[in-house]
Scaffold this motif. Structure first.
Motif, mmCIF file in Angstrom:
data_model
loop_
_atom_site.group_PDB
_atom_site.id
_atom_site.type_symbol
_atom_site.label_atom_id
_atom_site.label_comp_id
_atom_site.label_asym_id
_atom_site.label_seq_id
_atom_site.Cartn_x
_atom_site.Cartn_y
_atom_site.Cartn_z
ATOM 1 N N LEU A 31 21.677 6.790 -0.003
ATOM 2 C CA LEU A 31 20.825 6.612 -1.172
ATOM 3 C C LEU A 31 20.384 7.972 -1.707
ATOM 4 N N LYS A 32 20.044 7.974 -2.970
ATOM 5 C CA LYS A 32 19.606 9.214 -3.622
ATOM 6 C C LYS A 32 18.354 9.773 -2.970
ATOM 7 N N ARG A 33 18.200 11.047 -3.105
ATOM 8 C CA ARG A 33 16.963 11.677 -2.637
ATOM 9 C C ARG A 33 16.035 11.961 -3.813
ATOM 10 N N ASP A 34 16.623 12.255 -4.948
ATOM 11 C CA ASP A 34 15.828 12.561 -6.140
ATOM 12 C C ASP A 34 15.885 11.384 -7.095
ATOM 13 N N TRP A 35 14.801 10.629 -7.156
ATOM 14 C CA TRP A 35 14.733 9.465 -8.018
ATOM 15 C C TRP A 35 14.042 9.824 -9.319
ATOM 16 N N THR A 36 14.427 9.160 -10.375
ATOM 17 C CA THR A 36 13.825 9.420 -11.687
ATOM 18 C C THR A 36 13.203 8.136 -12.229
ATOM 19 N N LEU A 71 6.513 5.443 -8.817
ATOM 20 C CA LEU A 71 7.459 4.888 -7.853
ATOM 21 C C LEU A 71 8.628 5.824 -7.571
ATOM 22 N N SER A 72 9.083 6.528 -8.585
ATOM 23 C CA SER A 72 10.217 7.442 -8.385
ATOM 24 C C SER A 72 9.860 8.551 -7.391
ATOM 25 N N GLN A 73 8.580 8.913 -7.345
ATOM 26 C CA GLN A 73 8.141 9.948 -6.396
ATOM 27 C C GLN A 73 7.953 9.371 -4.990
ATOM 28 N N TRP A 74 7.501 8.117 -4.922
ATOM 29 C CA TRP A 74 7.200 7.511 -3.625
ATOM 30 C C TRP A 74 8.407 6.849 -2.961
ATOM 31 N N LEU A 75 9.412 6.543 -3.746
ATOM 32 C CA LEU A 75 10.517 5.711 -3.263
ATOM 33 C C LEU A 75 11.150 6.179 -1.951
ATOM 34 N N PRO A 76 11.407 7.490 -1.762
ATOM 35 C CA PRO A 76 12.038 7.911 -0.501
ATOM 36 C C PRO A 76 11.231 7.534 0.741
ATOM 37 N N GLN A 77 9.917 7.287 0.580
ATOM 38 C CA GLN A 77 9.052 6.960 1.717
ATOM 39 C C GLN A 77 8.827 5.446 1.860
ATOM 40 N N LEU A 78 9.544 4.662 1.045
ATOM 41 C CA LEU A 78 9.338 3.206 1.035
ATOM 42 C C LEU A 78 10.537 2.427 1.576
ATOM 43 N N GLN A 79 11.313 3.060 2.453
ATOM 44 C CA GLN A 79 12.475 2.411 3.092
ATOM 45 C C GLN A 79 13.432 1.760 2.074
ATOM 46 N N PRO A 80 13.837 2.488 1.048
ATOM 47 C CA PRO A 80 14.689 1.876 0.005
ATOM 48 C C PRO A 80 16.021 1.374 0.538
ATOM 49 N N GLN A 81 16.502 1.919 1.652
ATOM 50 C CA GLN A 81 17.786 1.475 2.213
ATOM 51 C C GLN A 81 17.758 0.009 2.622
ATOM 52 N N LEU A 82 16.559 -0.540 2.828
ATOM 53 C CA LEU A 82 16.441 -1.931 3.256
ATOM 54 C C LEU A 82 16.372 -2.910 2.092
ATOM 55 N N TRP A 83 15.870 -2.479 0.948
ATOM 56 C CA TRP A 83 15.639 -3.448 -0.120
ATOM 57 C C TRP A 83 16.144 -3.037 -1.501
ATOM 58 N N TRP A 84 16.339 -1.762 -1.758
ATOM 59 C CA TRP A 84 16.723 -1.314 -3.092
ATOM 60 C C TRP A 84 18.064 -1.913 -3.511
ATOM 61 N N GLY A 85 18.080 -2.585 -4.652
ATOM 62 C CA GLY A 85 19.307 -3.183 -5.162
ATOM 63 C C GLY A 85 19.732 -4.438 -4.425
ATOM 64 N N LYS A 86 18.902 -4.923 -3.488
ATOM 65 C CA LYS A 86 19.259 -6.109 -2.708
ATOM 66 C C LYS A 86 18.342 -7.285 -2.992
ATOM 67 N N ILE A 87 17.041 -7.008 -3.122
ATOM 68 C CA ILE A 87 16.092 -8.089 -3.384
ATOM 69 C C ILE A 87 15.211 -7.725 -4.575
ATOM 70 N N PRO A 88 14.726 -8.700 -5.331
ATOM 71 C CA PRO A 88 13.915 -8.429 -6.521
ATOM 72 C C PRO A 88 12.533 -7.884 -6.168
ATOM 73 N N MET A 89 11.986 -7.130 -7.110
ATOM 74 C CA MET A 89 10.611 -6.646 -6.989
ATOM 75 C C MET A 89 9.865 -6.987 -8.274
ATOM 76 N N LEU A 90 8.692 -7.560 -8.113
ATOM 77 C CA LEU A 90 7.836 -7.882 -9.254
ATOM 78 C C LEU A 90 6.623 -6.965 -9.213
ATOM 79 N N ILE A 91 6.383 -6.238 -10.321
ATOM 80 C CA ILE A 91 5.232 -5.334 -10.403
ATOM 81 C C ILE A 91 4.201 -5.957 -11.341
#
Length: 244
Positions: free
Chosen positions: A147-152, A177-197
């Motif tokens: 996964l990316k390290r630098d999110w935008t 979120l783009s700043q926090w994402l690397p610390q939120l275990q994105p490998q487990l959920w990013w692009g796999k399950i929906p997120m509602l904000i």
């Protein structure tokens, strides 16, 4: 070769079960006539008029010389998916039920071929459906590609599985979120399950409507989201997999 072994036994079996022997008994005559025709179709599939059973068929026969009160039949089950050797094995067992002597060597040859074919089938690789192959390939790509390290902000805003409450400031929330994402275990959920904000002022939707979804609020800080994921992510992943 299977047909060659069966030929003399089929002749003997017909002499024990032919419907003409039961012309005074309609039930026995019709039962044997139908079963005998089906048996020909099963054992001689190469003939032009032969019709293989669509799935599984049980063939029953009355035997010549039975007493009138004796309603017992000899029977065997044949399946369209069986090999010629499987069908030969079933037929020889049917002959034994009809008190037709079967040579031990013939029985041994047939059963040996049945075992050899079973071993062959076990060694043949099992083919996967296209859908399963695609799913496995997709999973492999997702897990093997780092996964990316630098999110935008665009990464967040353009992710189709992230939904924003209309009251949420999409730009500022995506920026955080783009700043926090690397610390939120994105490998487990990013692009796999929906997120509602949700907006901080919005009501929480019913649980039935958010099964298998991550639900966060726009006023949550990094540690709040981390605690939420730690407490709920495993269950949400299970719910999501059950819905697929």
């Amino acid at each position: 070769m299977a047909n060659k072994i069966l030929k003399p036994y089929l002749r003997k079996f017909v002499l024990q079960t032919h419907p003409d022997f039961f012309h005074h008994d309609k039930l026995r005559k019709t039962t044997n006539a139908a079963s005998l025709q089906s048996l020909y179709d099963v054992l001689q599939p190469s003939t032009a008029t032969a019709k293989q059973p669509k799935s599984t068929v049980k063939l029953e026969f009355f035997i010549k010389g039975q007493k009138k009160r004796d309603k017992n039949t000899v029977s065997s089950i044949f399946c369209s998916r069986d090999s010629d050797w499987d069908k030969a094995d079933s037929f020889l067992k049917l002959c034994q039920q009809a008190n037709i002597a079967v040579l031990p060597t013939d029985l041994e040859i047939v059963q040996d071929m049945v075992k050899k074919q079973a071993l062959k089938l076990e060694s043949v690789p099992k083919y996967k459906s296209l859908a399963k192959e695609f799913a496995e390939k997709l999973h492999k790509e997702q897990t093997s590609t780092p996964l990316k390290r630098d999110w935008t902000e665009k990464d967040i805003a353009n992710q189709s599985l992230i939904m924003f409450d209309p009251s949420v400031n999409k730009k500022s929330t995506a920026s955080k979120l783009s700043q926090w994402l690397p610390q939120l275990q994105p490998q487990l959920w990013w692009g796999k399950i929906p997120m509602l904000i949700l907006a901080s002022t919005s009501e929480q939707p019913p649980k039935e409507l958010t099964k298998g979804m991550l639900v966060i609020r726009n006023d949550m800080e990094l540690h709040d989201i981390q605690q939420y994921l730690e407490a709920n992510l495993d269950e949400i992943l299970k719910e999501s997999s059950m819905q697929q």
